[in-house]
Design a protein around this motif. Sequence first.
Motif, PDB file in Angstrom:
ATOM      1  N   PRO A 177      26.109-105.340  13.868  1.00  0.00           N
ATOM      2  CA  PRO A 177      25.844-103.895  13.775  1.00  0.00           C
ATOM      3  C   PRO A 177      25.199-103.525  12.435  1.00  0.00           C
ATOM      4  O   PRO A 177      25.616-104.018  11.376  1.00  0.00           O
ATOM      5  CB  PRO A 177      27.227-103.271  13.903  1.00  0.00           C
ATOM      6  CG  PRO A 177      28.067-104.317  14.569  1.00  0.00           C
ATOM      7  CD  PRO A 177      27.521-105.621  14.076  1.00  0.00           C
ATOM      8  N   TYR A 178      24.178-102.668  12.500  1.00  0.00           N
ATOM      9  CA  TYR A 178      23.477-102.254  11.292  1.00  0.00           C
ATOM     10  C   TYR A 178      22.775-100.928  11.532  1.00  0.00           C
ATOM     11  O   TYR A 178      22.685-100.456  12.663  1.00  0.00           O
ATOM     12  CB  TYR A 178      22.459-103.320  10.858  1.00  0.00           C
ATOM     13  CG  TYR A 178      21.283-103.457  11.796  1.00  0.00           C
ATOM     14  CD1 TYR A 178      20.073-102.811  11.528  1.00  0.00           C
ATOM     15  CD2 TYR A 178      21.362-104.218  12.957  1.00  0.00           C
ATOM     16  CE1 TYR A 178      18.987-102.925  12.386  1.00  0.00           C
ATOM     17  CE2 TYR A 178      20.288-104.336  13.817  1.00  0.00           C
ATOM     18  CZ  TYR A 178      19.094-103.689  13.528  1.00  0.00           C
ATOM     19  OH  TYR A 178      18.021-103.795  14.383  1.00  0.00           O
TER      20      TYR A 178
ATOM     21  N   ASP B 168      36.574-107.581  14.399  1.00  0.00           N
ATOM     22  CA  ASP B 168      37.715-106.668  14.518  1.00  0.00           C
ATOM     23  C   ASP B 168      37.226-105.348  15.112  1.00  0.00           C
ATOM     24  O   ASP B 168      36.507-104.594  14.463  1.00  0.00           O
ATOM     25  CB  ASP B 168      38.329-106.455  13.134  1.00  0.00           C
ATOM     26  CG  ASP B 168      39.602-105.628  13.162  1.00  0.00           C
ATOM     27  OD1 ASP B 168      39.662-104.652  13.942  1.00  0.00           O
ATOM     28  OD2 ASP B 168      40.510-105.927  12.387  1.00  0.00           O
ATOM     29  N   THR B 169      37.603-105.079  16.355  1.00  0.00           N
ATOM     30  CA  THR B 169      37.083-103.888  17.039  1.00  0.00           C
ATOM     31  C   THR B 169      37.548-102.585  16.393  1.00  0.00           C
ATOM     32  O   THR B 169      36.793-101.613  16.376  1.00  0.00           O
ATOM     33  CB  THR B 169      37.458-103.887  18.542  1.00  0.00           C
ATOM     34  OG1 THR B 169      38.870-104.031  18.672  1.00  0.00           O
ATOM     35  CG2 THR B 169      36.753-104.996  19.278  1.00  0.00           C
TER      36      THR B 169
ATOM     37  N   ILE C 252      35.526 -97.870  13.142  1.00  0.00           N
ATOM     38  CA  ILE C 252      35.423 -97.042  11.929  1.00  0.00           C
ATOM     39  C   ILE C 252      33.961 -96.950  11.503  1.00  0.00           C
ATOM     40  O   ILE C 252      33.447 -95.860  11.237  1.00  0.00           O
ATOM     41  CB  ILE C 252      36.314 -97.598  10.796  1.00  0.00           C
ATOM     42  CG1 ILE C 252      37.794 -97.446  11.162  1.00  0.00           C
ATOM     43  CG2 ILE C 252      36.007 -96.906   9.472  1.00  0.00           C
ATOM     44  CD1 ILE C 252      38.762 -98.165  10.234  1.00  0.00           C
ATOM     45  N   TYR C 253      33.282 -98.095  11.451  1.00  0.00           N
ATOM     46  CA  TYR C 253      31.859 -98.114  11.086  1.00  0.00           C
ATOM     47  C   TYR C 253      31.047 -97.246  12.066  1.00  0.00           C
ATOM     48  O   TYR C 253      30.247 -96.411  11.655  1.00  0.00           O
ATOM     49  CB  TYR C 253      31.350 -99.559  11.079  1.00  0.00           C
ATOM     50  CG  TYR C 253      29.875 -99.692  10.792  1.00  0.00           C
ATOM     51  CD1 TYR C 253      29.360 -99.473   9.515  1.00  0.00           C
ATOM     52  CD2 TYR C 253      28.983-100.062  11.792  1.00  0.00           C
ATOM     53  CE1 TYR C 253      28.007 -99.609   9.243  1.00  0.00           C
ATOM     54  CE2 TYR C 253      27.627-100.206  11.539  1.00  0.00           C
ATOM     55  CZ  TYR C 253      27.152 -99.972  10.261  1.00  0.00           C
ATOM     56  OH  TYR C 253      25.799-100.106   9.999  1.00  0.00           O
ATOM     57  N   ASP C 254      31.281 -97.451  13.358  1.00  0.00           N
ATOM     58  CA  ASP C 254      30.549 -96.683  14.368  1.00  0.00           C
ATOM     59  C   ASP C 254      30.803 -95.182  14.229  1.00  0.00           C
ATOM     60  O   ASP C 254      29.888 -94.374  14.377  1.00  0.00           O
ATOM     61  CB  ASP C 254      30.933 -97.139  15.777  1.00  0.00           C
ATOM     62  CG  ASP C 254      30.297 -98.470  16.149  1.00  0.00           C
ATOM     63  OD1 ASP C 254      29.320 -98.893  15.477  1.00  0.00           O
ATOM     64  OD2 ASP C 254      30.772 -99.097  17.115  1.00  0.00           O
TER      65      ASP C 254
ATOM     66  N   PHE D 240      27.464-104.168   9.103  1.00  0.00           N
ATOM     67  CA  PHE D 240      28.857-104.548   9.355  1.00  0.00           C
ATOM     68  C   PHE D 240      28.820-106.043   9.678  1.00  0.00           C
ATOM     69  O   PHE D 240      28.303-106.436  10.719  1.00  0.00           O
ATOM     70  CB  PHE D 240      29.423-103.737  10.528  1.00  0.00           C
ATOM     71  CG  PHE D 240      30.876-103.990  10.805  1.00  0.00           C
ATOM     72  CD1 PHE D 240      31.852-103.288  10.116  1.00  0.00           C
ATOM     73  CD2 PHE D 240      31.263-104.923  11.749  1.00  0.00           C
ATOM     74  CE1 PHE D 240      33.205-103.521  10.368  1.00  0.00           C
ATOM     75  CE2 PHE D 240      32.608-105.159  12.011  1.00  0.00           C
ATOM     76  CZ  PHE D 240      33.580-104.449  11.320  1.00  0.00           C
ATOM     77  N   ASN D 241      29.329-106.882   8.771  1.00  0.00           N
ATOM     78  CA  ASN D 241      29.173-108.330   8.944  1.00  0.00           C
ATOM     79  C   ASN D 241      30.325-108.966   9.726  1.00  0.00           C
ATOM     80  O   ASN D 241      31.285-108.298  10.105  1.00  0.00           O
ATOM     81  CB  ASN D 241      28.958-109.008   7.585  1.00  0.00           C
ATOM     82  CG  ASN D 241      30.170-108.927   6.674  1.00  0.00           C
ATOM     83  OD1 ASN D 241      31.284-108.643   7.102  1.00  0.00           O
ATOM     84  ND2 ASN D 241      29.953-109.176   5.398  1.00  0.00           N
TER      85      ASN D 241
END
Length: 107
Positions: free
Chosen positions: A27-28, A2-3, A8-10, A39-40
């Motif tokens: 992403p980690y 989900d982009t 949000i994570y980025d 982010f799984n």
Amino acid sequence: MDTKKLEIYDALVAQCPRFARKGKTMPYTSANGYMFSLFNKANEIGIRFSKEVQKKYLEEFNTTLYKSYGAVMQGYILIPERMWHEEGTLVNLLNESYDYVMSLPPK
């Protein structure tokens, strides 16, 4: 993936100048030889803490241990989606996690 959730994570990681997001397909963040946030593929955020802090946050945030690819990630808690817009809190948690892995012996 989900982009919008990944954005949000980025955005959270981008507010932490001491480290950067890594990984293209998974992403980690990592430092001192240790991953400390992830982010799984299920579009979930996990953050790593010491056992004592992990126990405290599991109760405080009413959450569970973090899983990635069906395996429990030792030391990680699942950040509930209801907290994702609490930017200040999550940036503080990421920084706290970074400080934790920096206190461990380098890998």
